[in-house]
Design an enzyme around this catalytic site. Sequence first.
Site, mmCIF file in Angstrom:
data_model
loop_
_atom_site.group_PDB
_atom_site.id
_atom_site.type_symbol
_atom_site.label_atom_id
_atom_site.label_comp_id
_atom_site.label_asym_id
_atom_site.label_seq_id
_atom_site.Cartn_x
_atom_site.Cartn_y
_atom_site.Cartn_z
ATOM 1 N N LYS A 13 1.290 -19.096 -25.341
ATOM 2 C CA LYS A 13 0.016 -18.701 -25.973
ATOM 3 C C LYS A 13 -1.189 -19.210 -25.165
ATOM 4 C CE LYS A 13 0.738 -20.932 -29.880
ATOM 5 N NZ LYS A 13 2.064 -21.549 -29.652
ATOM 6 N N ARG A 88 -1.311 -23.095 -38.648
ATOM 7 C CA ARG A 88 0.111 -23.385 -38.463
ATOM 8 C C ARG A 88 0.811 -23.593 -39.802
ATOM 9 N NH1 ARG A 88 -0.365 -25.816 -32.820
ATOM 10 N NH2 ARG A 88 1.688 -26.496 -32.202
ATOM 11 N N ARG A 122 7.323 -27.962 -18.472
ATOM 12 C CA ARG A 122 5.859 -27.887 -18.446
ATOM 13 C C ARG A 122 5.246 -29.197 -17.937
ATOM 14 N NH1 ARG A 122 2.687 -25.773 -23.650
ATOM 15 N NH2 ARG A 122 3.387 -27.677 -24.664
ATOM 16 N N ARG A 155 3.851 -34.168 -21.168
ATOM 17 C CA ARG A 155 3.406 -34.629 -22.489
ATOM 18 C C ARG A 155 4.580 -35.260 -23.241
ATOM 19 N NH1 ARG A 155 0.621 -29.218 -24.792
ATOM 20 N NH2 ARG A 155 1.670 -29.991 -26.649
ATOM 21 N N ARG A 166 9.629 -30.029 -32.944
ATOM 22 C CA ARG A 166 8.539 -29.034 -32.989
ATOM 23 C C ARG A 166 9.075 -27.642 -33.319
ATOM 24 N NH1 ARG A 166 5.894 -29.620 -27.380
ATOM 25 N NH2 ARG A 166 4.138 -28.399 -28.132
HETATM 26 P P1 AMP Z 1 0.089 -27.728 -29.300
HETATM 27 O O1 AMP Z 1 -0.500 -28.134 -28.003
HETATM 28 O O2 AMP Z 1 -0.601 -26.529 -29.906
HETATM 29 O O3 AMP Z 1 1.581 -27.545 -29.244
HETATM 30 O O4 AMP Z 1 -0.199 -28.930 -30.333
HETATM 31 C C1 AMP Z 1 0.284 -30.227 -30.074
HETATM 32 C C2 AMP Z 1 0.406 -30.999 -31.372
HETATM 33 O O5 AMP Z 1 -0.875 -31.090 -32.014
HETATM 34 C C3 AMP Z 1 1.313 -30.371 -32.426
HETATM 35 O O6 AMP Z 1 2.682 -30.671 -32.211
HETATM 36 C C4 AMP Z 1 0.761 -31.012 -33.699
HETATM 37 O O7 AMP Z 1 1.162 -32.357 -33.834
HETATM 38 C C5 AMP Z 1 -0.735 -31.004 -33.432
HETATM 39 N N1 AMP Z 1 -1.361 -29.757 -33.885
HETATM 40 C C6 AMP Z 1 -1.945 -28.785 -33.126
HETATM 41 N N2 AMP Z 1 -2.421 -27.793 -33.885
HETATM 42 C C7 AMP Z 1 -2.148 -28.136 -35.169
HETATM 43 C C8 AMP Z 1 -2.368 -27.502 -36.420
HETATM 44 N N3 AMP Z 1 -2.966 -26.320 -36.515
HETATM 45 N N4 AMP Z 1 -1.935 -28.154 -37.531
HETATM 46 C C9 AMP Z 1 -1.348 -29.365 -37.468
HETATM 47 N N5 AMP Z 1 -1.083 -29.992 -36.318
HETATM 48 C C10 AMP Z 1 -1.484 -29.401 -35.171
#
Ligand code: AMP
Length: 207
Positions: A13, A88, A122, A155, A166
């Site tokens: 994404k 989410r 990644r 990360r 996740r």
């Molecule tokens: P991402 O980079 O989008 O995979 O986000 C990394 C982490 O940030 C996720 O695994 C969650 O812990 C947190 N996170 C990001 N977006 C959200 C969201 N909309 N709601 C809750 N936690 C989020």
Amino acid sequence: MNLIFLGPPGVGKGTIAKEVVKQKNIPQISTGDLLRAAVKEGSELGIKAKEYMDSGKLVPDDLIINLMKEKIKEDDCQNGFILDGFPRTIPQAEALEGEIKIDKVLNFKALDKTIIQRLSGRRTCKQCGAIFHLTNIPPKVEGVCDKCQGELFQRDDDKPEAIKKRLEVYQQQTAPLIDCYNEKGILADIDTEQPIPKIISDVMKEI
Ligand code: AMP
């Protein structure tokens, strides 16, 4: 145009959003990036969010909903935006619906084995956040960002245990949003098991 990019972590994404930003001139709002910046800054939000993020869990809805409500009111969002990583959960989607009209939701799809391969390979730039992949999008010099020469790192949540968590969290809490947006007639599937230029052209056709 107000867009949501939906899909499991690692589906691409963020990478595709960066291309759409260039072509459509609307900002990408990545909740993951905003939270990582908050963690780096050591802000109150960052301190609260870090533990959830490192273990692959979702940050509580109230924290993230407040953050996004503020964000979409900013000037650069007035001609549209791409929400990458939000909503989410169902409560997040409901809160968003109370604030603004969403024009289209793109549902990015890939096989589980592809997602695991993408996440585990990644690498992210410590300085500018650019995304690379050990084999799919390798940097010109190993461990170094092509754009700003920053150091590339893995990360914590791209490590095997957190990846597993996740993907479970995605299935339980985020995947139900697919049906919700489908029922509203604003969802389109995007197959990401294709070369990046083809994914981008599929996305551009939908928006
Ligand atoms: P991402 O980079 O989008 O995979 O986000 C990394 C982490 O940030 C996720 O695994 C969650 O812990 C947190 N996170 C990001 N977006 C959200 C969201 N909309 N709601 C809750 N936690 C989020």
